[in-house]
Design a protein around this motif. Sequence first.
Motif, PDB file in Angstrom:
ATOM      1  N   VAL A 149       6.290  -7.772 -11.395  1.00 12.08           N
ATOM      2  CA  VAL A 149       6.440  -9.092 -12.144  1.00 12.08           C
ATOM      3  C   VAL A 149       7.480  -8.449 -12.876  1.00 12.08           C
ATOM      4  O   VAL A 149       7.262  -7.161 -13.312  1.00 12.08           O
ATOM      5  N   ARG A 150       8.399  -9.725 -13.270  1.00 15.12           N
ATOM      6  CA  ARG A 150       9.243  -9.154 -14.608  1.00 15.12           C
ATOM      7  C   ARG A 150       9.386 -10.085 -15.050  1.00 15.12           C
ATOM      8  O   ARG A 150       8.964 -11.417 -15.509  1.00 15.12           O
ATOM      9  N   MET A 151       8.931 -10.516 -16.617  1.00 18.63           N
ATOM     10  CA  MET A 151       9.542 -11.327 -18.242  1.00 18.63           C
ATOM     11  C   MET A 151      10.264 -10.571 -19.350  1.00 18.63           C
ATOM     12  O   MET A 151      10.353  -9.530 -19.791  1.00 18.63           O
ATOM     13  N   THR A 152      10.294 -12.068 -19.583  1.00 19.56           N
ATOM     14  CA  THR A 152      11.614 -11.495 -20.870  1.00 19.56           C
ATOM     15  C   THR A 152      10.822 -11.908 -22.202  1.00 19.56           C
ATOM     16  O   THR A 152      10.451 -13.481 -21.738  1.00 19.56           O
ATOM     17  N   GLY A 153      10.719 -11.443 -23.389  1.00 18.50           N
ATOM     18  CA  GLY A 153      10.251 -11.690 -24.558  1.00 18.50           C
ATOM     19  C   GLY A 153      10.617 -10.573 -25.777  1.00 18.50           C
ATOM     20  O   GLY A 153      11.280 -10.104 -25.651  1.00 18.50           O
ATOM     21  N   PHE A 154       9.833 -11.215 -26.701  1.00 18.27           N
ATOM     22  CA  PHE A 154      10.093 -10.372 -28.073  1.00 18.27           C
ATOM     23  C   PHE A 154       8.541  -9.671 -28.812  1.00 18.27           C
ATOM     24  O   PHE A 154       7.920 -10.428 -27.767  1.00 18.27           O
ATOM     25  N   ALA A 194       2.866   1.520 -21.688  1.00 17.97           N
ATOM     26  CA  ALA A 194       4.188   1.641 -22.579  1.00 17.97           C
ATOM     27  C   ALA A 194       3.972   1.400 -23.946  1.00 17.97           C
ATOM     28  O   ALA A 194       3.473   0.845 -24.745  1.00 17.97           O
ATOM     29  N   ASP A 195       4.622   2.674 -24.780  1.00 21.88           N
ATOM     30  CA  ASP A 195       4.648   2.914 -26.320  1.00 21.88           C
ATOM     31  C   ASP A 195       5.807   1.029 -26.979  1.00 21.88           C
ATOM     32  O   ASP A 195       6.537   0.681 -26.105  1.00 21.88           O
ATOM     33  N   ALA A 196       5.648   1.254 -27.925  1.00 26.84           N
ATOM     34  CA  ALA A 196       5.361  -0.495 -28.507  1.00 26.84           C
ATOM     35  C   ALA A 196       6.932  -0.731 -29.124  1.00 26.84           C
ATOM     36  O   ALA A 196       7.935   0.689 -29.610  1.00 26.84           O
ATOM     37  N   PRO A 197       8.235  -1.201 -28.931  1.00 30.84           N
ATOM     38  CA  PRO A 197       9.621  -1.235 -29.835  1.00 30.84           C
ATOM     39  C   PRO A 197       8.889  -1.726 -30.211  1.00 30.84           C
ATOM     40  O   PRO A 197       7.870  -2.472 -31.208  1.00 30.84           O
ATOM     41  N   PRO A 198       9.993  -1.618 -31.671  1.00 31.82           N
ATOM     42  CA  PRO A 198       9.711  -2.662 -33.251  1.00 31.82           C
ATOM     43  C   PRO A 198       9.304  -3.985 -32.956  1.00 31.82           C
ATOM     44  O   PRO A 198      10.063  -4.722 -31.887  1.00 31.82           O
ATOM     45  N   ALA A 199       8.631  -4.501 -33.226  1.00 29.03           N
ATOM     46  CA  ALA A 199       8.656  -6.093 -34.326  1.00 29.03           C
ATOM     47  C   ALA A 199       9.643  -6.495 -33.702  1.00 29.03           C
ATOM     48  O   ALA A 199      10.686  -6.638 -34.560  1.00 29.03           O
ATOM     49  N   ASP A 200       9.591  -7.596 -33.428  1.00 26.75           N
ATOM     50  CA  ASP A 200      10.871  -8.962 -32.793  1.00 26.75           C
ATOM     51  C   ASP A 200      12.030  -8.005 -31.930  1.00 26.75           C
ATOM     52  O   ASP A 200      12.691  -8.940 -31.924  1.00 26.75           O
ATOM     53  N   ALA A 201      11.843  -7.084 -31.506  1.00 26.37           N
ATOM     54  CA  ALA A 201      13.135  -6.529 -30.691  1.00 26.37           C
ATOM     55  C   ALA A 201      12.879  -7.376 -29.390  1.00 26.37           C
ATOM     56  O   ALA A 201      11.787  -7.248 -29.177  1.00 26.37           O
ATOM     57  N   TRP A 202      13.833  -7.811 -28.507  1.00 25.67           N
ATOM     58  CA  TRP A 202      14.043  -9.040 -28.187  1.00 25.67           C
ATOM     59  C   TRP A 202      13.788  -7.385 -26.334  1.00 25.67           C
ATOM     60  O   TRP A 202      14.751  -6.536 -25.840  1.00 25.67           O
ATOM     61  N   VAL A 203      12.668  -7.854 -25.279  1.00 25.42           N
ATOM     62  CA  VAL A 203      12.950  -6.606 -24.205  1.00 25.42           C
ATOM     63  C   VAL A 203      12.311  -7.781 -22.858  1.00 25.42           C
ATOM     64  O   VAL A 203      11.677  -8.479 -22.930  1.00 25.42           O
ATOM     65  N   THR A 204      12.462  -6.918 -21.959  1.00 24.08           N
ATOM     66  CA  THR A 204      12.454  -7.206 -20.638  1.00 24.08           C
ATOM     67  C   THR A 204      11.052  -5.975 -19.772  1.00 24.08           C
ATOM     68  O   THR A 204      11.900  -4.962 -20.049  1.00 24.08           O
ATOM     69  N   VAL A 205      10.207  -6.581 -19.411  1.00 26.55           N
ATOM     70  CA  VAL A 205       9.188  -5.886 -19.331  1.00 26.55           C
ATOM     71  C   VAL A 205       8.750  -6.063 -17.787  1.00 26.55           C
ATOM     72  O   VAL A 205       8.107  -7.591 -17.558  1.00 26.55           O
ATOM     73  N   THR A 206       8.531  -5.156 -17.112  1.00 27.55           N
ATOM     74  CA  THR A 206       7.948  -5.196 -15.285  1.00 27.55           C
ATOM     75  C   THR A 206       7.220  -4.531 -15.669  1.00 27.55           C
ATOM     76  O   THR A 206       6.508  -3.280 -15.863  1.00 27.55           O
ATOM     77  N   GLY A 207       5.904  -4.955 -15.020  1.00 24.69           N
ATOM     78  CA  GLY A 207       4.629  -4.050 -14.699  1.00 24.69           C
ATOM     79  C   GLY A 207       4.267  -4.684 -13.568  1.00 24.69           C
ATOM     80  O   GLY A 207       4.421  -5.738 -12.693  1.00 24.69           O
ATOM     81  N   ARG A 232      15.225  -2.422 -23.999  1.00 25.07           N
ATOM     82  CA  ARG A 232      15.568  -3.346 -24.682  1.00 25.07           C
ATOM     83  C   ARG A 232      16.165  -4.430 -24.612  1.00 25.07           C
ATOM     84  O   ARG A 232      17.591  -4.064 -23.154  1.00 25.07           O
ATOM     85  N   VAL A 233      17.229  -5.565 -24.731  1.00 25.73           N
ATOM     86  CA  VAL A 233      17.928  -6.751 -24.314  1.00 25.73           C
ATOM     87  C   VAL A 233      18.027  -7.876 -25.286  1.00 25.73           C
ATOM     88  O   VAL A 233      17.151  -7.672 -26.582  1.00 25.73           O
ATOM     89  N   ALA A 234      19.110  -8.310 -25.471  1.00 24.17           N
ATOM     90  CA  ALA A 234      19.764  -9.470 -26.500  1.00 24.17           C
ATOM     91  C   ALA A 234      18.914 -10.427 -26.693  1.00 24.17           C
ATOM     92  O   ALA A 234      18.496 -10.629 -25.937  1.00 24.17           O
ATOM     93  N   GLU A 235      19.092 -10.626 -27.944  1.00 25.20           N
ATOM     94  CA  GLU A 235      18.311 -12.655 -27.542  1.00 25.20           C
ATOM     95  C   GLU A 235      18.758 -12.973 -26.480  1.00 25.20           C
ATOM     96  O   GLU A 235      19.838 -13.416 -26.923  1.00 25.20           O
ATOM     97  N   PRO A 236      18.155 -13.694 -26.145  1.00 24.44           N
ATOM     98  CA  PRO A 236      18.370 -15.251 -25.191  1.00 24.44           C
ATOM     99  C   PRO A 236      19.150 -15.604 -25.942  1.00 24.44           C
ATOM    100  O   PRO A 236      18.808 -16.422 -27.012  1.00 24.44           O
ATOM    101  N   ARG A 237      19.992 -16.743 -25.529  1.00 23.89           N
ATOM    102  CA  ARG A 237      20.465 -17.794 -25.850  1.00 23.89           C
ATOM    103  C   ARG A 237      19.377 -19.037 -26.311  1.00 23.89           C
ATOM    104  O   ARG A 237      19.873 -19.563 -27.276  1.00 23.89           O
TER     105      ARG A 237
END
Length: 243
Positions: A149-154, A194-207, A232-237
């Motif tokens: 699955v693939r999901m996007t969040g912060f 997976a290592d944690a990106p910075p807090a509040d960073a937007w990411v797309t995670v596949t797993g 890492r991805v940009a914040e969605p609209r």
Amino acid sequence: MRRYGPAVLLLLSGAAILRISLFSEVYLRYVQPGLRPFLIASGVVLVLLGAVSGWRSARDRANHSHEGHSHAHGPRVALLLAVPALALLLSPPPALGSYSAEREAARYAAQGVGTFPELPAGDPVDLTLGEYTSRAIYDSERSLKGRTVRMTGFVTREENEDDEGDDGTWYLTRLLVSCCAADAAPYRIEIREADAPPADAWVTVTGTWHPKGDLGTDGAWPPVLDATSVKRVAEPRNPYEKR
């Protein structure tokens, strides 16, 4: 200046609302897309009221000048209401992030154990955090088993209560808004492998789904994902979760 205070306040408030709803999509940080027409209408009404109020104040001032006296209108403290309007006009606050998510314990998911529709064919399958949460905790058919699955969040982090810092646990998080930002509640998925990106960073995670606890119990919360990719991805609209 006090004479024009109400007019200035109305104009600033109306301009701020129009700035975020008519001339940009910043309003999505605070309310659902369906409320945009109402925001635009209210902004237009406030601007018109401000213009009329300013015109009447100017007319009254001219009349008073001819009569040789003038009167002040309205308490000065009312002008303090212009501060939030200016802030919204010049520098709108960001969307809710990890701080808000960590303060809310509400969980929006399907109620009761049951079956769910089959997932679309092909991997990875794109899911919202709400869909993944519902299937991970309540799906008796275990439809997530063997699927990618693939999901996007912060990113939100886990803090130890003994003040020794975080323990490396992190979550993919998305806020659900039913009406506006005031009623936001989080979906949260624990990410492993997976290592944690910075807090509040937007990411797309596949797993892949990591089973945890018994269906429909507190032991299954929060759901877990074994990550194979974190990007890492940009914040969605629209930063909020769709119902």
